[in-house]
Enzyme design. Sequence first.
Site, PDB file in Angstrom:
ATOM      1  N   GLU A 160       0.929  -1.339   0.032  1.00 47.40           N
ATOM      2  CA  GLU A 160       0.081   0.010  -0.022  1.00 47.40           C
ATOM      3  C   GLU A 160       0.877   1.425   0.073  1.00 47.40           C
ATOM      4  O   GLU A 160       0.940   2.079   1.043  1.00 47.40           O
ATOM      5  CB  GLU A 160      -1.062   0.029   1.290  1.00 47.40           C
ATOM      6  CG  GLU A 160      -1.971  -1.132   1.082  1.00 47.40           C
ATOM      7  CD  GLU A 160      -3.130  -0.971   2.171  1.00 47.40           C
ATOM      8  OE1 GLU A 160      -3.213   0.050   3.087  1.00 47.40           O
ATOM      9  OE2 GLU A 160      -4.198  -1.337   1.822  1.00 47.40           O
ATOM     10  N   GLU A 318      -6.616  -7.428  -0.745  1.00 41.70           N
ATOM     11  CA  GLU A 318      -7.225  -7.243   0.848  1.00 41.70           C
ATOM     12  C   GLU A 318      -8.671  -6.690   0.916  1.00 41.70           C
ATOM     13  O   GLU A 318      -8.895  -5.818  -0.003  1.00 41.70           O
ATOM     14  CB  GLU A 318      -6.468  -6.367   1.604  1.00 41.70           C
ATOM     15  CG  GLU A 318      -5.026  -6.640   1.839  1.00 41.70           C
ATOM     16  CD  GLU A 318      -4.419  -5.465   2.746  1.00 41.70           C
ATOM     17  OE1 GLU A 318      -5.079  -4.768   3.317  1.00 41.70           O
ATOM     18  OE2 GLU A 318      -3.220  -5.378   2.511  1.00 41.70           O
ATOM     19  N   LYS A 367      -5.318  -6.549  16.542  1.00 39.31           N
ATOM     20  CA  LYS A 367      -5.821  -7.752  16.933  1.00 39.31           C
ATOM     21  C   LYS A 367      -7.144  -7.636  16.978  1.00 39.31           C
ATOM     22  O   LYS A 367      -7.823  -8.821  17.135  1.00 39.31           O
ATOM     23  CB  LYS A 367      -5.403  -7.982  18.402  1.00 39.31           C
ATOM     24  CG  LYS A 367      -5.604  -6.983  19.192  1.00 39.31           C
ATOM     25  CD  LYS A 367      -4.598  -7.302  20.723  1.00 39.31           C
ATOM     26  CE  LYS A 367      -4.710  -6.225  21.840  1.00 39.31           C
ATOM     27  NZ  LYS A 367      -4.171  -4.933  21.268  1.00 39.31           N
TER      28      LYS A 367
HETATM   29  C1  GAL Z   1      -4.366  -2.336   5.013  1.00 34.66           C
HETATM   30  C2  GAL Z   1      -3.047  -2.910   5.204  1.00 34.66           C
HETATM   31  C3  GAL Z   1      -3.078  -3.976   5.848  1.00 34.66           C
HETATM   32  C4  GAL Z   1      -3.824  -4.121   7.022  1.00 34.66           C
HETATM   33  C5  GAL Z   1      -5.368  -3.685   6.978  1.00 34.66           C
HETATM   34  C6  GAL Z   1      -6.056  -3.472   8.016  1.00 34.66           C
HETATM   35  O1  GAL Z   1      -4.272  -0.930   4.873  1.00 34.66           O
HETATM   36  O2  GAL Z   1      -2.494  -3.195   4.074  1.00 34.66           O
HETATM   37  O3  GAL Z   1      -1.623  -4.442   6.409  1.00 34.66           O
HETATM   38  O4  GAL Z   1      -3.361  -3.241   8.018  1.00 34.66           O
HETATM   39  O5  GAL Z   1      -5.110  -2.260   6.373  1.00 34.66           O
HETATM   40  O6  GAL Z   1      -7.427  -3.080   7.512  1.00 34.66           O
END
Ligand code: GAL
Length: 689
Positions: A160, A318, A367
């Site tokens: 990111e 993600e 967490k």
């Molecule tokens: C994204 C990040 C992840 C995690 C996630 C949580 O921005 O790439 O590592 O932190 O958010 O929502």
Amino acid sequence: MSPQEKSPAPAVWTSLEGIAYGGDYNPEQWPVSVRMEDLELMKEAGVTFLSVGIFSWGLLEPSEGEYDFGWLDDVLDNLAAAGIKVALATATAAPPAWLVRKHPEILPVTADGTVLGPGSRRHYTPSSAVYRRYATGITRVLAERYKDHPALALWHVDNELGCHVSEFYGDEDAAAFRAWLERRYGSIDALNAAWGTAFWSQHYASFEEILPPRVAPSTLNPGQQLDFQRFNSWALMDYYGALLEVLREVTPGVPATTNLMVSSATKSMDYFEWAQDLDVIANDHYLVAADPERQIELAFSADLTRGVAGGDPWILMEHSTSAVNWQPRNQPKMPGEMLRNSLAHVARGADAVMFFQWRQSFAGSEKFHSAMVPHGGRDTRVWREVVELGASLKRLAPVRGSRVESRAAIVFDYEAWWASEIDSHPSQDVKYLDLMRAFHRSLFLRGISADFVHPTASLEGYGLVLVCTLYNVTDAAAANIASAARAGATVLVSYFSGIVDERDHIRLGGYPGAFRDLLGVTVEEFHPLLAGSTVKLSNGLSDGTGESPGDGWVGSVWSEHVRVVGASTDGPAEVLATFTEYPLDGVPALTRRPAGAGSAWYLATFPDQDGIEALVDRLLAESGVAAAAEADQGVELTRRRDADGRGFVFAINHSRADATVRVAGEELLSGERFAGTVPAGGVAVIAED
Ligand code: GAL
């Protein structure tokens, strides 16, 4: 087929089967016994693809030059044996403590001079030569070590880029900014001309005098601000490029990408520009839990991601199985919502569905962020839904590689987002996305998908083209949009479009300079509305008879003094609605002019909901753009079509009632003939007869 160009599938797809499924995997947070259990659970869930090592630098190289790869070797070997492919990270998204201690100059600096310290992540500036040396160093070590590993399918470069910090104001950044400006302008005279430095004694005698737009007594030079946005987006990509160069050298056959954050909230990076260096587009998307229409924002993000990908399939790298941990109040997803979200991304072009993260952490800042394996383990709703999703994705294998069909285009430009929202404008209420999202929402609710298209990309084949607050345009972009109308599209241009060129210089002679000829209107003066106030409009739209049933609509945010001008062979613009209040009583608010085989519409205010809907009705009727299928209200619809012409209709029922959808074919999730009903909260994917 989508009207966009088809490009050859990147190598990552050949090493993945079906719709890939998985998430970020952080095994270094767990003992070996848990990692062993992970392998069994991954099998149960149908996991095929994981991102590994994103934040592992501190453990892989615990002190300078001393490496510990044992755990990563084991993890990758076990995943390979389980048939799971890996997007292996360069581990560079969080510099280790020893590096910061030795080289604090790598830390990012904000506009007010604050140095952002270590202890979280992303604490480096992309222009730091020292950081680049170390980051390319660990990247090379990883690439050399794992170049032939059977699990390796993709490089996951950093993480990111631009998250948390996307503007860099330190001295090394300033030097890089100056070098970038010198390359862009060639001479200081050209820069002075572009920035209009005759104003407020801002003239520069040499590039050496230039600084980033740090905190100042008043508004900063807009050209400087716009170029600084361009520079920061470029600097992050240039840093990506430095790591990519190493990967290309050591593993020429392995594709590479980085996970983007395409959404209505990420403004700082020009992802259309970035896409050129990514072998496959990967995106991270998180719902805003408090947004009652969060599925529409998801669709906006997914459609824009597909636009960045040029219409090609992309990776959802993600999203979350349930709650996140970083919003003010972190609500869990509703039952079935995760499946709807995941399949909505697939419906809009994703060929991989991944989460942050595989197993929910027991310690650290995240967490309380949901994961595929929750704290409660297997006997939980989330786990059952994760297993169900894995099975559903398996059944969607036939969809892979197909492309989303859209005949509506929304022109989108990150540069216009940046420039339209710089300070000292007629109204701070003109936000680049607002009107665009109102149109996108209206199309979404009608089951019509729209492609987001860069202003200079081909608009061929689109029946409807929406151009919203495209404040700054190049001549080439304006010509591209005009030729879409002449070729037959219904093109709508909104207020505060075509006002300036790429240097943020007014296009003189009457607004909107870039579109005046196309639209056959000119604007003498802007009349932005006061906060919360509205302006009444005549309703000339409803039935084409000119009668005005009801009271007409209201506009907000903007009004202006529009005049119809010019008569070409296409004839003058017709006034479809006017403002009806002093001082603009009778002044055009909506016009339409024939343009070649198509038409050019101009909209001079932000209509209320009824106005947007009536306008979209008319635009759709004229352009012939229609929904993917007939369906009850509350059903999200798209169609993907494969190279053989087979259509797959996605019908996602966001309502709490069963819904009828008229499509004939096999429903892939059940493997049965589609009976015409999508249950409340359910999803159907129909391979059309
Ligand atoms: C994204 C990040 C992840 C995690 C996630 C949580 O921005 O790439 O590592 O932190 O958010 O929502």
